[in-house]
Write a protein that holds these residues in place. Structure first.
Motif, PDB file in Angstrom:
ATOM      1  N   VAL A 107       0.820  -1.213   0.000  1.00 36.91           N
ATOM      2  CA  VAL A 107       0.000   0.000   0.000  1.00 36.91           C
ATOM      3  C   VAL A 107       0.852   1.260   0.000  1.00 36.91           C
ATOM      4  N   GLN A 108       2.157   1.101   0.290  1.00 38.42           N
ATOM      5  CA  GLN A 108       3.053   2.258   0.206  1.00 38.42           C
ATOM      6  C   GLN A 108       3.109   2.808  -1.215  1.00 38.42           C
ATOM      7  N   LEU A 109       2.655   2.020  -2.194  1.00 34.96           N
ATOM      8  CA  LEU A 109       2.538   2.524  -3.563  1.00 34.96           C
ATOM      9  C   LEU A 109       1.683   3.781  -3.623  1.00 34.96           C
ATOM     10  N   PHE A 110       0.722   3.869  -2.703  1.00 35.37           N
ATOM     11  CA  PHE A 110      -0.287   4.925  -2.765  1.00 35.37           C
ATOM     12  C   PHE A 110      -0.105   5.956  -1.651  1.00 35.37           C
ATOM     13  N   ALA A 111       1.136   6.165  -1.223  1.00 33.63           N
ATOM     14  CA  ALA A 111       1.394   7.072  -0.106  1.00 33.63           C
ATOM     15  C   ALA A 111       1.360   8.549  -0.511  1.00 33.63           C
ATOM     16  N   ARG A 112       1.524   8.837  -1.807  1.00 38.40           N
ATOM     17  CA  ARG A 112       1.559  10.237  -2.256  1.00 38.40           C
ATOM     18  C   ARG A 112       0.191  10.910  -2.078  1.00 38.40           C
ATOM     19  N   PRO A 113       0.153  12.122  -1.498  1.00 33.58           N
ATOM     20  CA  PRO A 113      -1.131  12.834  -1.374  1.00 33.58           C
ATOM     21  C   PRO A 113      -1.751  13.084  -2.739  1.00 33.58           C
ATOM     22  N   ALA A 128     -11.183   4.077  -8.563  1.00 30.74           N
ATOM     23  CA  ALA A 128     -11.039   5.285  -9.382  1.00 30.74           C
ATOM     24  C   ALA A 128      -9.805   6.080  -8.970  1.00 30.74           C
ATOM     25  N   ALA A 129      -9.521   6.114  -7.664  1.00 29.59           N
ATOM     26  CA  ALA A 129      -8.340   6.844  -7.189  1.00 29.59           C
ATOM     27  C   ALA A 129      -7.060   6.237  -7.755  1.00 29.59           C
ATOM     28  N   ILE A 130      -6.983   4.906  -7.789  1.00 34.32           N
ATOM     29  CA  ILE A 130      -5.805   4.235  -8.342  1.00 34.32           C
ATOM     30  C   ILE A 130      -5.684   4.512  -9.840  1.00 34.32           C
ATOM     31  N   GLU A 131      -6.792   4.363 -10.555  1.00 31.75           N
ATOM     32  CA  GLU A 131      -6.763   4.524 -12.009  1.00 31.75           C
ATOM     33  C   GLU A 131      -6.496   5.967 -12.425  1.00 31.75           C
ATOM     34  N   ASP A 132      -7.005   6.929 -11.660  1.00 34.18           N
ATOM     35  CA  ASP A 132      -6.841   8.332 -12.035  1.00 34.18           C
ATOM     36  C   ASP A 132      -5.512   8.926 -11.612  1.00 34.18           C
ATOM     37  N   ASN A 133      -4.861   8.317 -10.610  1.00 36.13           N
ATOM     38  CA  ASN A 133      -3.672   8.949 -10.043  1.00 36.13           C
ATOM     39  C   ASN A 133      -2.403   8.105 -10.106  1.00 36.13           C
ATOM     40  N   PHE A 134      -2.541   6.786 -10.252  1.00 36.03           N
ATOM     41  CA  PHE A 134      -1.361   5.937 -10.180  1.00 36.03           C
ATOM     42  C   PHE A 134      -1.147   5.053 -11.411  1.00 36.03           C
ATOM     43  N   SER A 135      -2.200   4.719 -12.136  1.00 39.32           N
ATOM     44  CA  SER A 135      -2.004   3.898 -13.334  1.00 39.32           C
ATOM     45  C   SER A 135      -2.339   4.644 -14.621  1.00 39.32           C
ATOM     46  N   GLY A 136      -3.166   5.689 -14.530  1.00 31.55           N
ATOM     47  CA  GLY A 136      -3.572   6.385 -15.743  1.00 31.55           C
ATOM     48  C   GLY A 136      -3.697   7.880 -15.592  1.00 31.55           C
ATOM     49  N   SER A 137      -2.725   8.496 -14.911  1.00 27.26           N
ATOM     50  CA  SER A 137      -2.785   9.942 -14.695  1.00 27.26           C
ATOM     51  C   SER A 137      -2.454  10.718 -15.971  1.00 27.26           C
ATOM     52  N   GLY A 138      -1.805  10.049 -16.927  1.00 25.03           N
ATOM     53  CA  GLY A 138      -1.389  10.730 -18.142  1.00 25.03           C
ATOM     54  C   GLY A 138       0.064  11.142 -18.141  1.00 25.03           C
ATOM     55  N   MET A 165       1.830   3.667 -13.634  1.00 28.09           N
ATOM     56  CA  MET A 165       2.079   2.225 -13.643  1.00 28.09           C
ATOM     57  C   MET A 165       0.935   1.593 -14.437  1.00 28.09           C
ATOM     58  N   PRO A 166       1.003   1.628 -15.765  1.00 31.00           N
ATOM     59  CA  PRO A 166      -0.117   1.196 -16.605  1.00 31.00           C
ATOM     60  C   PRO A 166      -0.399  -0.296 -16.528  1.00 31.00           C
ATOM     61  N   TYR A 167       0.516  -1.052 -15.944  1.00 33.67           N
ATOM     62  CA  TYR A 167       0.326  -2.500 -15.805  1.00 33.67           C
ATOM     63  C   TYR A 167      -0.623  -2.854 -14.648  1.00 33.67           C
ATOM     64  N   ILE A 168      -1.068  -1.871 -13.880  1.00 34.80           N
ATOM     65  CA  ILE A 168      -2.005  -2.141 -12.776  1.00 34.80           C
ATOM     66  C   ILE A 168      -3.405  -2.363 -13.342  1.00 34.80           C
ATOM     67  N   THR A 169      -4.042  -3.445 -12.913  1.00 37.21           N
ATOM     68  CA  THR A 169      -5.457  -3.682 -13.213  1.00 37.21           C
ATOM     69  C   THR A 169      -6.213  -3.708 -11.888  1.00 37.21           C
ATOM     70  N   VAL A 170      -7.379  -3.084 -11.871  1.00 35.71           N
ATOM     71  CA  VAL A 170      -8.124  -2.927 -10.621  1.00 35.71           C
ATOM     72  C   VAL A 170      -9.486  -3.597 -10.734  1.00 35.71           C
ATOM     73  N   GLY A 190       0.624 -12.530 -14.601  1.00 35.30           N
ATOM     74  CA  GLY A 190       1.366 -12.387 -15.848  1.00 35.30           C
ATOM     75  C   GLY A 190       2.088 -11.054 -15.902  1.00 35.30           C
ATOM     76  N   ASN A 191       1.760 -10.232 -16.871  1.00 35.08           N
ATOM     77  CA  ASN A 191       2.392  -8.915 -17.008  1.00 35.08           C
ATOM     78  C   ASN A 191       1.594  -7.808 -16.336  1.00 35.08           C
ATOM     79  N   ALA A 192       0.661  -8.182 -15.466  1.00 35.88           N
ATOM     80  CA  ALA A 192      -0.173  -7.190 -14.785  1.00 35.88           C
ATOM     81  C   ALA A 192      -0.043  -7.338 -13.273  1.00 35.88           C
ATOM     82  N   LEU A 193      -0.118  -6.212 -12.584  1.00 40.35           N
ATOM     83  CA  LEU A 193      -0.235  -6.202 -11.130  1.00 40.35           C
ATOM     84  C   LEU A 193      -1.724  -6.067 -10.823  1.00 40.35           C
ATOM     85  N   ALA A 194      -2.331  -7.165 -10.395  1.00 39.26           N
ATOM     86  CA  ALA A 194      -3.771  -7.180 -10.132  1.00 39.26           C
ATOM     87  C   ALA A 194      -4.057  -6.668  -8.735  1.00 39.26           C
TER      88      ALA A 194
END
Length: 265
Positions: free
Chosen positions: A77-83, A99-109, A115-120, A161-165
């Motif tokens: 969970v330290q992956l998500f420590a950034r405010p 949505a928080a993970i997808e908008d801020n850690f895997s698909g912020s742009g 980390m686009p390999y994250i699937t939620v 596989g190639n994803a962090l689920a």
């Protein structure tokens, strides 16, 4: 026993490691470290992922010396420590975290940080609880700990596989008993500790001034009440907190404080 490493940058698998000793902490709500000793000398990258026996960690540091490498790792969970910016209330806890993970850690742009390999996957749906907000931001890491304490919502990680689920959902926590009369177990040391709060005075602030002071009491059956005359009050310390919340939101904040009570044996 073997562990494997996935790179933080692209989630590619690095060579297997032979684990010769370990001291690990699983699913703690506190910031606990886990340690591993592996055969061979490796300069591992901070922030890469370590997978071992069906569990996962983030590598914090590695110390190669005399044919072995000592690894210190922290909870995933330290992956998500950034405010991050609070977007407003969610439909439920699980979809809010997703949505928080997808908008801020895997698909912020921003490819430098994503980390686009994250699937939620949000496996359940639980009524929304607001995070602790400061200056319009909050910590997703802290929110994950909050909803685990108050609602039994767990966030799990696995390599697929190639994803962090990442799986988010309510989970019943099993209890386990160890029978020392059984020859399979041997007690080699024991220690006892407790940090318990039984009364909380909550000061509700409006524009920096106290608008209402409320006293909450914890009962031995886990119920929280504002009635000081209730029977079977729990024993413990008296704590004071200040909050910018009011009404039911204050009750949730108080419940979270009581949920931090700990007993270890």
């Amino acid at each position: 026993m073997q562990a494997f490493i996935k790179r933080r940058t692209d989630f590619k698998t690095l060579p297997l490691l032979n684990v010769i000793d370990y001291d690990i902490t699983l699913a703690s709500i506190y910031d606990e470290n886990s340690t591993f000793t592996v055969a061979g000398e490796y300069a591992l990258n901070q922030g890469d992922f370590l997978f071992f026996e069906g569990h996962s960690w983030l590598i914090e540091k590695s110390e190669p010396s005399e044919g072995v490498t000592a690894i210190t790792a922290v909870d995933m969970v330290q992956l998500f420590a950034r405010p991050i910016v609070y977007p407003g209330a969610g439909a439920d806890i699980e979809s809010f975290i997703a949505a928080a993970i997808e908008d801020n850690f895997s698909g912020s742009g921003d490819a430098a940080y994503d980390m686009p390999y994250i699937t939620v996957t949000a496996a359940t749906s639980t009524p929304f609880i607001a995070p602790e907000i400061e200056a319009g931001t909050y910590s997703l890491k802290s929110y994950i700990a909050l909803v685990r304490r108050l609602a039994g919502i767990f966030v799990g990680f696995s390599a697929a596989g190639n994803a962090l689920a990442v799986t988010i959902g309510a989970r019943a926590v099993p209890t386990h008993k160890i029978d020392f009369a059984d020859d399979a177990y041997r007690l080699i040391a024991e220690s006892y500790s407790a940090a318990s709060i039984a009364k909380i005075t909550a000061v509700e602030l409006v524009d920096g001034s106290a608008s209402l002071v409320r006293d909450f009491y914890l009962l031995t059956n886990g119920v929280i009440t504002e009635d000081p005359g209730s029977a079977e009050r729990a024993a413990g310390d008296w704590s004071v907190i200040t909050t910018t919340t009011t009404g039911d939101e204050t009750v949730l904040k108080v419940a979270d404080e009581f949920a931090k009570n700990s007993y270890s044996h």
